[in-house]
Design a protein around this motif. Structure first.
Motif, PDB file in Angstrom:
ATOM      1  N   THR A 291       0.834  -1.201   0.000  1.00  8.40           N
ATOM      2  CA  THR A 291       0.000   0.000   0.000  1.00  8.40           C
ATOM      3  C   THR A 291       0.870   1.252   0.000  1.00  8.40           C
ATOM      4  O   THR A 291       0.631   2.197  -0.764  1.00  8.40           O
ATOM      5  N   VAL A 292       1.888   1.255   0.843  1.00 11.47           N
ATOM      6  CA  VAL A 292       2.807   2.395   0.914  1.00 11.47           C
ATOM      7  C   VAL A 292       3.582   2.525  -0.398  1.00 11.47           C
ATOM      8  O   VAL A 292       3.729   3.626  -0.943  1.00 11.47           O
ATOM      9  N   LEU A 293       4.054   1.396  -0.923  1.00 12.19           N
ATOM     10  CA  LEU A 293       4.804   1.405  -2.186  1.00 12.19           C
ATOM     11  C   LEU A 293       3.946   1.983  -3.312  1.00 12.19           C
ATOM     12  O   LEU A 293       4.397   2.849  -4.066  1.00 12.19           O
ATOM     13  N   THR A 294       2.723   1.509  -3.421  1.00 12.15           N
ATOM     14  CA  THR A 294       1.828   1.995  -4.473  1.00 12.15           C
ATOM     15  C   THR A 294       1.583   3.492  -4.332  1.00 12.15           C
ATOM     16  O   THR A 294       1.601   4.238  -5.321  1.00 12.15           O
ATOM     17  N   SER A 295       1.396   3.961  -3.113  1.00 13.36           N
ATOM     18  CA  SER A 295       1.188   5.383  -2.865  1.00 13.36           C
ATOM     19  C   SER A 295       2.392   6.201  -3.322  1.00 13.36           C
ATOM     20  O   SER A 295       2.253   7.232  -3.980  1.00 13.36           O
ATOM     21  N   TRP A 296       3.586   5.734  -2.975  1.00  8.83           N
ATOM     22  CA  TRP A 296       4.800   6.459  -3.386  1.00  8.83           C
ATOM     23  C   TRP A 296       5.001   6.417  -4.894  1.00  8.83           C
ATOM     24  O   TRP A 296       5.423   7.407  -5.506  1.00  8.83           O
ATOM     25  N   GLU A 297       4.695   5.281  -5.515  1.00 14.94           N
ATOM     26  CA  GLU A 297       4.829   5.202  -6.970  1.00 14.94           C
ATOM     27  C   GLU A 297       3.892   6.204  -7.659  1.00 14.94           C
ATOM     28  O   GLU A 297       4.290   6.860  -8.626  1.00 14.94           O
ATOM     29  N   GLU A 298       2.680   6.336  -7.147  1.00 13.30           N
ATOM     30  CA  GLU A 298       1.732   7.290  -7.731  1.00 13.30           C
ATOM     31  C   GLU A 298       2.203   8.726  -7.531  1.00 13.30           C
ATOM     32  O   GLU A 298       2.107   9.552  -8.438  1.00 13.30           O
ATOM     33  N   ARG A 299       2.712   9.027  -6.347  1.00  9.38           N
ATOM     34  CA  ARG A 299       3.215  10.389  -6.083  1.00  9.38           C
ATOM     35  C   ARG A 299       4.399  10.723  -6.971  1.00  9.38           C
ATOM     36  O   ARG A 299       4.476  11.818  -7.539  1.00  9.38           O
TER      37      ARG A 299
END
Length: 125
Positions: free
Chosen positions: A70-78
């Motif tokens: 979840t954190v990884l996906t959030s950072w990838e989107e940012r």
């Protein structure tokens, strides 16, 4: 266009040799280059984020990988949003530099056609 000069014929009435107002392109091209560098470094960081994350999921508990994903996906989107914005800014800032250069040329040509009175009372162009 070289270094910025904040003078015009209006600043020096009667002085036909006074420099024309010129916009400096260097702040715009420098900002464009910085945005391009940020685009590249953000893209590189985003590309290395997932491979760096993969080894973590192998040794942590069963519930932790879902939270990490979840954190990884959030950072990838940012990072993708930052990368895309920097790409847009780089092109837009380059266009500003080109436009200001064109404005300087057109303005300089127009001002050369305006008669400027001299101390002797005759007009020069």
């Amino acid at each position: 266009m070289g270094q910025q000069a904040a003078h015009s014929h209006l600043d020096h009435p009667g002085n036909p040799t006074a420099p024309l107002l010129q916009h400096s392109r260097s702040p715009w091209t420098s900002a464009s280059a910085t945005a391009a560098e940020l685009h590249t470094s953000t893209a590189n960081g985003r590309n290395t984020l997932r491979p760096a994350h993969d080894p973590l999921t192998a040794w942590v508990g069963l519930t932790t990988p879902a939270a990490l994903l979840t954190v990884l996906t959030s950072w990838e989107e940012r990072l993708a949003a930052i990368r895309d914005e920097c790409d847009h800014l780089s092109g837009a800032l380059r266009q500003v530099a080109a436009h200001l250069g064109e404005v300087d040329t057109a303005t300089g040509t127009s001002l050369k056609a305006v008669p400027v009175p001299t101390a002797a009372g005759t007009a020069t162009r």
